[in-house]
Design an enzyme around this catalytic site. Structure first.
Site, PDB file in Angstrom:
ATOM      1  N   HIS A 128      73.422  -2.319 -56.355  1.00  0.00           N
ATOM      2  CA  HIS A 128      72.300  -2.887 -57.119  1.00  0.00           C
ATOM      3  C   HIS A 128      72.018  -4.319 -56.653  1.00  0.00           C
ATOM      4  CE1 HIS A 128      69.941  -3.780 -60.872  1.00  0.00           C
ATOM      5  NE2 HIS A 128      70.341  -4.994 -60.547  1.00  0.00           N
ATOM      6  N   GLU A 129      73.059  -5.122 -56.529  1.00  0.00           N
ATOM      7  CA  GLU A 129      72.853  -6.533 -56.165  1.00  0.00           C
ATOM      8  C   GLU A 129      72.313  -6.657 -54.745  1.00  0.00           C
ATOM      9  OE1 GLU A 129      72.755  -8.626 -58.384  1.00  0.00           O
ATOM     10  OE2 GLU A 129      73.780  -7.491 -59.937  1.00  0.00           O
ATOM     11  N   HIS A 132      68.652  -6.161 -54.486  1.00  0.00           N
ATOM     12  CA  HIS A 132      67.757  -7.296 -54.736  1.00  0.00           C
ATOM     13  C   HIS A 132      67.389  -7.990 -53.428  1.00  0.00           C
ATOM     14  CE1 HIS A 132      67.462  -7.363 -59.037  1.00  0.00           C
ATOM     15  NE2 HIS A 132      68.775  -7.352 -59.209  1.00  0.00           N
TER      16      HIS A 132
HETATM   17 ZN   LIG Z   1      69.722  -6.927 -60.973  1.00  0.00          ZN
END
Ligand SMILES: [Zn+2]
Length: 342
Positions: A128-129, A132
């Protein structure tokens, strides 16, 4: 990043053998296995770099690399990933400056459970990170990293992260199949049974009822809540493409002949095609445009059916607020275009 910040940070040393093998005792707190966590985080980040590279997140597209080998883009910007970062608990974050400046990932320990758990070891959080970094660099071009800052666009930034966290953890066709879920975010790290989102991801609308108009609901002001809606919508597209084309464990093939890899290619291409600060409707259009370019519209109806199931069909509407204090109003549309109707 400041000169010396990386060189002064603690890192495990393997000696001349370059053999990074560390045991973990999960009965102890994460501090006791810091070397293992850093090694794992290093590995996951590099694996994600290589995976996204296969889909076009290359030097030219603004990826994170120390050396760009003369292939374009700005070098000198590998991701600096901080394992068990001391600046917080029960979360993680990723800062994405423009191409040429290091992305920074901060992973935290979770103290919601005893012994504490380490977010570095939950691949979904790391994916998820890292996501980004990918979505921020690709939307609006690598030199403009402010295109997914807030509102619907910020929400989708969270949503793409959850989508990648969900699909990249599928290791076999049966686990990727719509019947296998529900899929949770942060369930290992927080030590609970339900993860950290309002609803787990599932094609079952009784398990996850999210539709486009949920963005109007109370409690959906924040980017993570908006992101849940976007992820729930996109995952419907993912399952439809797998139904049509099947699934491959060879993610790096970026094959347009398999559902999961085509899906990921369309997501990545859509990011590059959408405008800065896209709305859900803009991002939907970009994915459909990407499909038209790549596979000539063959899968457009499967994609439309996915969007329409969650209210982002051809008749979905966004009515902008009349002033800055008046939020937009979204109206669900469950219809597919004429040519996709039976
Ligand atoms: Zn996030």
């Amino acid at each position: 990043m400041k000169e010396g910040e990386l060189s002064s940070a603690y890192r495990p040393r393997s000696g001349h053998k370059l053999h990074f093998h560390y045991d973990i005792d999960f009965a102890k707190n994460p501090k006791s296995y810091l070397d293992a966590s850093i090694t794992q985080l290093f590995y996951t980040n590099n694996a994600l770099h290589d995976l996204f590279y296969a889909y076009g997140f290359t030097e030219n597209a603004g990826n994170f690399q120390a050396d760009n080998f003369g292939r374009g883009g700005v070098a000198g910007d590998p991701v600096i990933a901080f394992a068990q970062d001391g600046s917080g608990y029960n979360n993680a974050n990723f800062a994405t400056p423009p191409d040429g400046k290091n992305g920074k990932m901060r992973m935290y320990v979770w103290n919601t459970v005893v012994p504490n758990r380490d977010g570095d070891l939950e691949n979904g959080i790391v994916i998820h990170e890292f996501g980004h970094g990918v979505s921020n660099r690709l939307t609006g071009g690598p030199h403009n990293s402010g295109c997914l800052a807030w509102g619907e666009s910020g929400g989708m930034g969270e949503g793409w992260g959850d989508v990648w966290a969900t699909i990249f953890r599928h290791r076999t066709a049966d686990r990727a199949h719509r019947d296998y879920g529900p899929w949770h975010m942060g369930k290992y790290a927080n030590g609970g049974s339900t993860g950290i989102r309002k609803y787990p991801y599932s094609p079952d609308v009784d398990v996850n009822p999210s539709t486009y108009s949920f963005l109007n609901h109370q409690g959906y002001w924040g980017v993570h809540a908006k992101g849940e809606v976007w992820a729930a919508i996109l995952l419907e597209v993912y399952w439809n493409l797998i139904d049509e084309l099947g699934w491959t464990s060879d993610w790096k093939s970026a094959s347009v002949d398999k559902g999961n890899t085509l899906f990921n290619q369309l997501i990545v291409d859509g990011l590059t095609m959408q405008p800065c600060r896209p709305t859900f409707l803009d991002a939907r259009s970009a994915i459909l445009q990407a499909e038209a370019v790549l596979t000539g519209g063959k899968h457009a109806c499967a994609i439309w059916r996915g969007f329409a199931k969650r209210g982002l069909g051809v008749d979905a509407q966004r009515i902008p607020g009349k002033n800055p204090w008046d939020d937009d109003n979204r109206i669900d549309g469950f219809s597919v275009p004429e040519e996709c109707r039976p």
